[in-house]
Scaffold this motif. Structure first.
Motif, PDB file in Angstrom:
ATOM      1  N   TYR A   1      30.629  -7.713 -26.326  1.00  0.00           N
ATOM      2  CA  TYR A   1      31.386  -8.923 -26.648  1.00  0.00           C
ATOM      3  C   TYR A   1      32.445  -8.642 -27.713  1.00  0.00           C
ATOM      4  CZ  TYR A   1      32.464 -13.644 -28.204  1.00  0.00           C
ATOM      5  OH  TYR A   1      33.123 -14.785 -28.545  1.00  0.00           O
ATOM      6  N   VAL A   2      32.061  -7.967 -28.787  1.00  0.00           N
ATOM      7  CA  VAL A   2      33.019  -7.664 -29.863  1.00  0.00           C
ATOM      8  C   VAL A   2      34.097  -6.712 -29.354  1.00  0.00           C
ATOM      9  CG1 VAL A   2      33.309  -6.590 -32.135  1.00  0.00           C
ATOM     10  CG2 VAL A   2      31.422  -8.181 -31.732  1.00  0.00           C
ATOM     11  N   ALA A   3      33.722  -5.717 -28.572  1.00  0.00           N
ATOM     12  CA  ALA A   3      34.702  -4.776 -28.017  1.00  0.00           C
ATOM     13  C   ALA A   3      35.735  -5.510 -27.160  1.00  0.00           C
ATOM     14  CB  ALA A   3      34.000  -3.693 -27.202  1.00  0.00           C
ATOM     15  N   LEU A   4      35.258  -6.419 -26.335  1.00  0.00           N
ATOM     16  CA  LEU A   4      36.177  -7.184 -25.488  1.00  0.00           C
ATOM     17  C   LEU A   4      37.064  -8.103 -26.321  1.00  0.00           C
ATOM     18  CD1 LEU A   4      33.764  -8.012 -22.551  1.00  0.00           C
ATOM     19  CD2 LEU A   4      35.742  -6.475 -22.467  1.00  0.00           C
ATOM     20  N   ARG A   5      36.516  -8.701 -27.362  1.00  0.00           N
ATOM     21  CA  ARG A   5      37.299  -9.575 -28.242  1.00  0.00           C
ATOM     22  C   ARG A   5      38.392  -8.791 -28.965  1.00  0.00           C
ATOM     23  NH1 ARG A   5      35.313 -13.870 -31.028  1.00  0.00           N
ATOM     24  NH2 ARG A   5      37.517 -14.101 -31.521  1.00  0.00           N
ATOM     25  N   ILE A   6      38.078  -7.569 -29.413  1.00  0.00           N
ATOM     26  CA  ILE A   6      39.083  -6.734 -30.085  1.00  0.00           C
ATOM     27  C   ILE A   6      40.195  -6.371 -29.107  1.00  0.00           C
ATOM     28  CG2 ILE A   6      39.506  -4.532 -31.249  1.00  0.00           C
ATOM     29  CD1 ILE A   6      36.585  -4.714 -32.299  1.00  0.00           C
ATOM     30  N   ALA A   7      39.826  -5.969 -27.909  1.00  0.00           N
ATOM     31  CA  ALA A   7      40.820  -5.632 -26.886  1.00  0.00           C
ATOM     32  C   ALA A   7      41.701  -6.845 -26.580  1.00  0.00           C
ATOM     33  CB  ALA A   7      40.134  -5.129 -25.622  1.00  0.00           C
TER      34      ALA A   7
END
Length: 79
Positions: free
Chosen positions: A47-53
């Protein structure tokens, strides 16, 4: 097998003039979390990785990898 996740967060932040605190505020995480991520001391949740992207408007593969990223300028140069 190593579970290290490499990232380009610091590079994109610097490129765009965004502080750790600004990125953290946009993601709803503590600013120290961004530092931990950038140094590879913490692997982000999906979730955090996708939010950063999403924040940087790039594909998640541009930001994260299980292999080291090549240094800029290490590729073949065209003549």
């Amino acid at each position: 097998m190593s579970e290290i996740v490499y990232n380009r967060i610091a590079m994109l932040r610097a490129e765009r003039g965004i502080s750790r605190r600004q990125l953290a505020d946009a993601l709803g995480v503590h600013y120290q979390t961004i530092g931990y991520l950038e140094r590879g001391e913490y692997s982000p949740s999906l979730y955090v990785a996708l939010r950063i992207a999403e924040f940087f408007e790039v594909a998640v593969e541009v930001l994260f990898s299980t292999a080291t990223f090549p240094r800029i300028g290490d590729g073949e140069r065209s003549a």
